[in-house]
Design a protein around this motif. Sequence first.
Motif, mmCIF file in Angstrom:
data_model
loop_
_atom_site.group_PDB
_atom_site.id
_atom_site.type_symbol
_atom_site.label_atom_id
_atom_site.label_comp_id
_atom_site.label_asym_id
_atom_site.label_seq_id
_atom_site.Cartn_x
_atom_site.Cartn_y
_atom_site.Cartn_z
ATOM 1 N N UNK A 54 -12.044 -107.811 79.169
ATOM 2 C CA UNK A 54 -12.327 -108.422 80.468
ATOM 3 C C UNK A 54 -13.216 -109.652 80.290
ATOM 4 N N UNK A 55 -14.192 -109.550 79.399
ATOM 5 C CA UNK A 55 -15.043 -110.710 79.125
ATOM 6 C C UNK A 55 -14.264 -111.866 78.530
ATOM 7 N N UNK A 56 -13.292 -111.554 77.653
ATOM 8 C CA UNK A 56 -12.470 -112.619 77.066
ATOM 9 C C UNK A 56 -11.621 -113.297 78.134
ATOM 10 N N UNK A 57 -11.107 -112.509 79.103
ATOM 11 C CA UNK A 57 -10.341 -113.104 80.197
ATOM 12 C C UNK A 57 -11.225 -114.012 81.044
ATOM 13 N N UNK A 58 -12.476 -113.574 81.257
ATOM 14 C CA UNK A 58 -13.403 -114.424 82.011
ATOM 15 C C UNK A 58 -13.708 -115.703 81.246
ATOM 16 N N UNK A 59 -13.756 -115.620 79.917
ATOM 17 C CA UNK A 59 -14.000 -116.826 79.110
ATOM 18 C C UNK A 59 -12.869 -117.840 79.278
ATOM 19 N N UNK A 60 -11.636 -117.354 79.478
ATOM 20 C CA UNK A 60 -10.538 -118.280 79.751
ATOM 21 C C UNK A 60 -10.813 -119.030 81.046
ATOM 22 N N UNK A 61 -11.309 -118.298 82.044
ATOM 23 C CA UNK A 61 -11.646 -118.944 83.303
ATOM 24 C C UNK A 61 -12.730 -119.982 83.157
ATOM 25 N N UNK A 62 -13.694 -119.712 82.290
ATOM 26 C CA UNK A 62 -14.757 -120.687 82.059
ATOM 27 C C UNK A 62 -14.188 -121.975 81.484
ATOM 28 N N UNK A 63 -13.305 -121.835 80.500
ATOM 29 C CA UNK A 63 -12.722 -123.024 79.877
ATOM 30 C C UNK A 63 -11.767 -123.740 80.828
ATOM 31 N N UNK A 64 -11.025 -122.982 81.635
ATOM 32 C CA UNK A 64 -10.145 -123.627 82.600
ATOM 33 C C UNK A 64 -10.930 -124.411 83.641
ATOM 34 N N UNK A 65 -12.117 -123.918 83.983
ATOM 35 C CA UNK A 65 -12.921 -124.609 84.985
ATOM 36 C C UNK A 65 -13.262 -126.026 84.545
ATOM 37 N N UNK A 66 -13.400 -126.219 83.234
ATOM 38 C CA UNK A 66 -13.736 -127.560 82.747
ATOM 39 C C UNK A 66 -12.589 -128.544 82.939
ATOM 40 N N UNK A 67 -11.387 -128.051 83.257
ATOM 41 C CA UNK A 67 -10.262 -128.939 83.535
ATOM 42 C C UNK A 67 -10.285 -129.457 84.974
ATOM 43 N N UNK A 68 -11.165 -128.881 85.792
ATOM 44 C CA UNK A 68 -11.189 -129.216 87.209
ATOM 45 C C UNK A 68 -12.471 -129.974 87.551
ATOM 46 N N UNK A 69 -12.465 -130.641 88.677
ATOM 47 C CA UNK A 69 -13.684 -131.358 89.085
ATOM 48 C C UNK A 69 -14.814 -130.389 89.399
ATOM 49 N N UNK A 70 -16.019 -130.829 89.170
ATOM 50 C CA UNK A 70 -17.206 -130.059 89.536
ATOM 51 C C UNK A 70 -18.028 -130.882 90.516
ATOM 52 N N UNK A 71 -18.738 -130.193 91.395
ATOM 53 C CA UNK A 71 -19.532 -130.864 92.428
ATOM 54 C C UNK A 71 -20.918 -130.254 92.479
ATOM 55 N N UNK A 72 -21.917 -131.063 92.338
ATOM 56 C CA UNK A 72 -23.309 -130.632 92.455
ATOM 57 C C UNK A 72 -24.011 -131.507 93.481
ATOM 58 N N UNK A 73 -25.045 -130.954 94.082
ATOM 59 C CA UNK A 73 -25.844 -131.688 95.065
ATOM 60 C C UNK A 73 -27.259 -131.798 94.523
ATOM 61 N N UNK A 74 -27.609 -132.947 93.963
ATOM 62 C CA UNK A 74 -28.989 -133.154 93.531
ATOM 63 C C UNK A 74 -29.823 -133.683 94.693
ATOM 64 N N UNK A 75 -31.100 -133.404 94.635
ATOM 65 C CA UNK A 75 -32.023 -133.906 95.653
ATOM 66 C C UNK A 75 -33.407 -134.057 95.088
ATOM 67 N N UNK A 76 -34.182 -134.937 95.728
ATOM 68 C CA UNK A 76 -35.558 -135.126 95.272
ATOM 69 C C UNK A 76 -36.418 -135.532 96.447
ATOM 70 N N UNK A 77 -37.669 -135.185 96.376
ATOM 71 C CA UNK A 77 -38.682 -135.592 97.342
ATOM 72 C C UNK A 77 -39.865 -136.129 96.550
ATOM 73 N N UNK A 78 -40.078 -137.444 96.623
ATOM 74 C CA UNK A 78 -41.137 -138.094 95.856
ATOM 75 C C UNK A 78 -42.217 -138.547 96.821
ATOM 76 N N UNK A 79 -43.461 -138.174 96.521
ATOM 77 C CA UNK A 79 -44.602 -138.526 97.345
ATOM 78 C C UNK A 79 -45.430 -139.593 96.651
ATOM 79 N N UNK A 80 -45.972 -140.548 97.452
ATOM 80 C CA UNK A 80 -46.892 -141.542 96.904
ATOM 81 C C UNK A 80 -46.285 -142.920 96.849
ATOM 82 N N UNK A 81 -47.182 -143.904 96.888
ATOM 83 C CA UNK A 81 -46.737 -145.292 96.771
ATOM 84 C C UNK A 81 -47.350 -146.001 95.574
ATOM 85 N N UNK A 82 -47.861 -145.211 94.663
ATOM 86 C CA UNK A 82 -48.420 -145.793 93.456
ATOM 87 C C UNK A 82 -49.920 -145.835 93.419
ATOM 88 N N UNK A 83 -50.588 -145.535 94.515
ATOM 89 C CA UNK A 83 -52.056 -145.534 94.522
ATOM 90 C C UNK A 83 -52.546 -144.155 94.893
#
Length: 459
Positions: free
Chosen positions: A283-312
Amino acid sequence: MRRLAFLAAPALLGGCATITPEPVAPVVMAPASYATDLPQAGLDQEWWRGFDDPVLDALIERGLAANLDVEAAADRLRAAEALLRAERSDRLPSLDGAGDAGLVLGSDNDVLTSAGLFGLLDLDLNGRLAAEIRAAAADYAEADYLVADRRRLVAAAIASQYLEYRRSGAQLELVDESTDLQEQTLRIVTLRFEAGLSANLDVRRAAADLAQTRARRGLIAIARADAANALAVLIAEPPGSFAPPPSRDETPIPDYGAGPPSGVPADLLRRRTDILAAEARLVGAAAAIGIERADLRPSLTIPGSLVLGNGSLSGLFSDFLLTLGAAIDLPLFDGGRRRAEVDAAQALADARLAEYRNTFLVALAEVENALVAIEAYRLRIAALTEAIEQSETALSQSNALYREGLASLFDVLDAQRQLIASRQSLIDSEAALSSSFVAFHAAVGSEGYGRAGELPEEG
């Protein structure tokens, strides 16, 4: 001054979602029945109690609690559980904080500062995270089954070594009895020689047989020490000074009073923990196939940041910059690397399937071999019992004829050898029969070793 930036993902991503296929357990064609009939059904979970030997019960209990191989398997299970939690955590947003400060030397000696929070959320558009979780869950199930399998093997090993310890003890007692018998014969022959009724050759023959019997003691003592040391290791005790406590059973070889549990070959697929572990690896080997197949498809991530300060230093909390984004990874060209990795994962899954089938066939062969051995040793014990009765009668008659001068010493010694050999074979066969029951129970598995239950709850 407040500044806000927002980056949106293209609308075309909505149609790219896909899920990696769920692994399916293999189908193995098992025979409808065993080639040899099962003995009468008996104990199942704690099968060793069929020997009705409190010493053996205590040794196996100690072994299952203290054996270092079982302990190591349990530690690997804890590691697999932790890795499963780690894979599950990847589906949650990650958040990190950072800050820095510096002093600018000059006329104003300004202190420059900034602080921020940085996050990332993987939407698992290509199904990679789900496949990684399934693979980790399979690893956890395998580790859980291997704990139970180690307990299966440890229980069988302790029972086998204990039977060897008792067998060698019975053989030592037989050596003593045989030595006494041959010493009596040697005294009789010596007296007849001194009286001029026998030749010196008869004395030499009797003395040689006695010396050969005494020589067996050393080899048996080695086997007994080996069994004791093996038992010590199995229960995590230092060898050398360890010896199993004496049994209260008057029978030299424990007899298995109960038969194996009833069942058919297909039951092995749910009882044998090594088969279940092999299935989890598949079952783990079958899941590993899915992991490798996923790399053939697009991936989407949402990065975000909150930066405080103006340098002083004074403006640390006066301004902030909030950034949200959508990052897409579109696999375009890699020279065939991703597809090759899928092919490799498929080949490994095929290998796992072959291993799974082979594990079942080996288990089935172990059961059949044990069943044949049980029947064969039962017949052998019956024949040896009759041989001992006949040899005892022959020895008694040959002794009587020898005293009357109607038989030669060769006849007496030959009857003694046959009797001693039959007694030795009987002890070995009784131990082998009991060991065959041990092998059978180890082969069919048991409900008492533990099973991989529900996966750990998500925290």
